[in-house]
Design an enzyme around this catalytic site. Structure first.
Site, short mmCIF file in Angstrom:
data_model
loop_
_atom_site.label_atom_id
_atom_site.label_comp_id
_atom_site.label_asym_id
_atom_site.label_seq_id
_atom_site.Cartn_x
_atom_site.Cartn_y
_atom_site.Cartn_z
N TYR A 58 -26.98 28.72 17.62
CA TYR A 58 -27.30 27.76 17.09
C TYR A 58 -26.34 26.87 16.22
O TYR A 58 -26.00 27.29 15.05
CB TYR A 58 -28.52 28.21 16.03
CG TYR A 58 -29.57 28.62 16.96
CD1 TYR A 58 -29.85 28.58 18.23
CD2 TYR A 58 -30.68 29.20 16.20
CE1 TYR A 58 -31.11 28.91 19.04
CE2 TYR A 58 -31.88 29.61 16.86
CZ TYR A 58 -32.00 29.48 18.17
OH TYR A 58 -33.01 30.14 18.79
N LEU A 211 -45.76 24.81 19.02
CA LEU A 211 -46.31 23.38 19.12
C LEU A 211 -45.65 22.75 19.85
O LEU A 211 -45.18 21.25 20.06
CB LEU A 211 -45.88 22.68 17.71
CG LEU A 211 -46.74 23.51 16.30
CD1 LEU A 211 -46.21 22.75 15.06
CD2 LEU A 211 -48.27 23.13 16.64
N ARG A 213 -42.03 22.09 20.61
CA ARG A 213 -41.18 21.17 20.07
C ARG A 213 -41.77 20.05 19.49
O ARG A 213 -41.06 18.84 19.42
CB ARG A 213 -40.13 20.89 21.15
CG ARG A 213 -39.53 22.18 21.56
CD ARG A 213 -38.83 21.93 23.05
NE ARG A 213 -38.42 23.10 23.50
CZ ARG A 213 -39.03 24.07 24.19
NH1 ARG A 213 -40.37 23.93 24.31
NH2 ARG A 213 -38.72 25.28 24.57
N GLY A 214 -42.85 19.98 18.88
CA GLY A 214 -43.32 19.05 18.24
C GLY A 214 -44.40 18.27 19.08
O GLY A 214 -45.01 17.36 18.53
N SER A 217 -47.98 18.62 17.99
CA SER A 217 -47.88 18.82 16.56
C SER A 217 -49.10 17.83 15.91
O SER A 217 -49.32 17.92 14.88
CB SER A 217 -46.70 18.77 15.81
OG SER A 217 -46.13 17.35 15.98
#
Length: 336
Positions: A58, A211, A213-214, A217
């Protein structure tokens, strides 16, 4: 909000019912605020979150160093309760391209040495290869992790995005505590073969992408413009008609959430929590506000009628588009 706990399988540690996925604090979702990221880690620890998830790739080590900094600055009592899960093996070049996976035993030990240094810890709680290396038998990769356990550098073997056959082979090599895999209302493939296998073998599941990746959401809109360094700009579910369709599912979910007096994100996370005590959702909050919203899911109770309404609104396989672009889907043993 009362933080509950769950166990990662029959061999793993006791952890908080929600974990914090830290990837977005460093990479793949556009620019992040370092100070706010560290404050979010601290807020999570103060709320009783014990499981922190990262990967050595990352932002090429940035995320591990950020978590290490956050842990050093945390009160000792909270720092001692923190459990760190690390993924390794993904190979990248200086331009940030993905170039494959390396599960060779020598590489496993090399990756671990760097992670221990960047995190500033003397052991990693759960260690797992991010994707199956097709050139290396999983027995060899897991065997190398088992050697690290024998030497005290790792506590538990984990897996990530692998299929049922690979899970069985890994578990026959060494005790496996946990499988990390995407699982959400619109990513339910795990239910067909993988979840029955982990439950048969007593392996826990940490669910990422709860979620999507949003996307589910409740905060994502069709006219949102994504930064060039946000990988969602190339994700099939965020493109054109796929996005319109998927946001239509979110609106159906919003109606149910409104009836419950909660947010869309909270009901989506609560649905994953309701799938079983063996599942620990990872929330990818990058700010304290989003973290607080996610933690509110712990206070959401879903009865049988609620669950039925949610699954009518968002049926299995209702999402348009794959989870990842085609090149990345090809690396997912879990999809084979």
């Amino acid at each position: 909000m009362t933080m509950r706990t769950r166990t990662l399988g029959t061999t793993g540690p006791r952890v908080s019912a929600l974990g914090l996925g830290c990837m977005g604090m460093s990479a793949l979702y556009g620019d992040a605020d370092r100070a706010e990221s560290i404050a979010t880690v601290h807020a999570a620890l103060e709320a009783g979150v014990t499981l922190l998830d990262t990967g050595d790739f990352y932002a090429m080590g940035h995320n591990e160093m950020l978590i290490g900094e956050a842990l050093r600055a945390a009160p000792p009592a909270l720092r001692e309760k923190a459990l760190v899960s690390v993924k390794f093996g993904a190979l990248r070049d200086p331009e940030g391209n993905w170039t494959g996976y390396d599960g060779r035993p020598a590489a496993v030990k090399n990756f671990a040495a760097y992670s221990l240094q960047r995190l500033g810890v003397d052991h990693i709680d759960v260690y797992r290869i991010a994707r199956l290396d097709p050139q290396v038998p999983i027995e060899e990769t897991v065997g190398a992790i088992a050697e690290l356990i024998d030497k005290g550098y790792v506590r538990h073997v984990g897996l990530s995005e692998v299929g049922a056959e690979t899970i069985r082979r890994a578990a026959a090599t060494a005790p496996v505590a946990d499988l990390q895999i995407e699982y959400s209302l619109i990513s339910r493939g795990v239910e067909r073969e993988i979840l029955p296998t982990t439950r048969e073998l007593g392996i826990g599941v940490t669910a990422y992408g709860v979620l999507s990746r949003g996307l589910i959401s409740g905060h994502f809109s069709h006219d949102r413009r994504l930064a060039a360094n946000d990988f969602r700009a190339h994700s099939p579910r965020f493109q054109g008609e796929n996005l319109r369709h998927n946001l239509g599912l979110v609106e159906a979910l919003r109606e149910i959430a409104g009836q419950k007096g909660v947010t869309v994100a909270q009901i989506a996370i609560a649905w994953v929590l309701a799938r079983g005590e063996d599942i620990v959702p990872l929330v990818g909050a990058r700010s304290r506000d989003r973290l607080a919203e996610s933690l509110g899911a712990l206070d959401v109770t879903l009865d049988a009628a609620d669950l039925a309404a949610i699954e009518r609104a968002v049926p299995a396989d209702a999402a348009a588009g794959d989870r990842y672009p085609a090149a990345q889907m090809a690396h997912l043993d879990s999809e084979r």
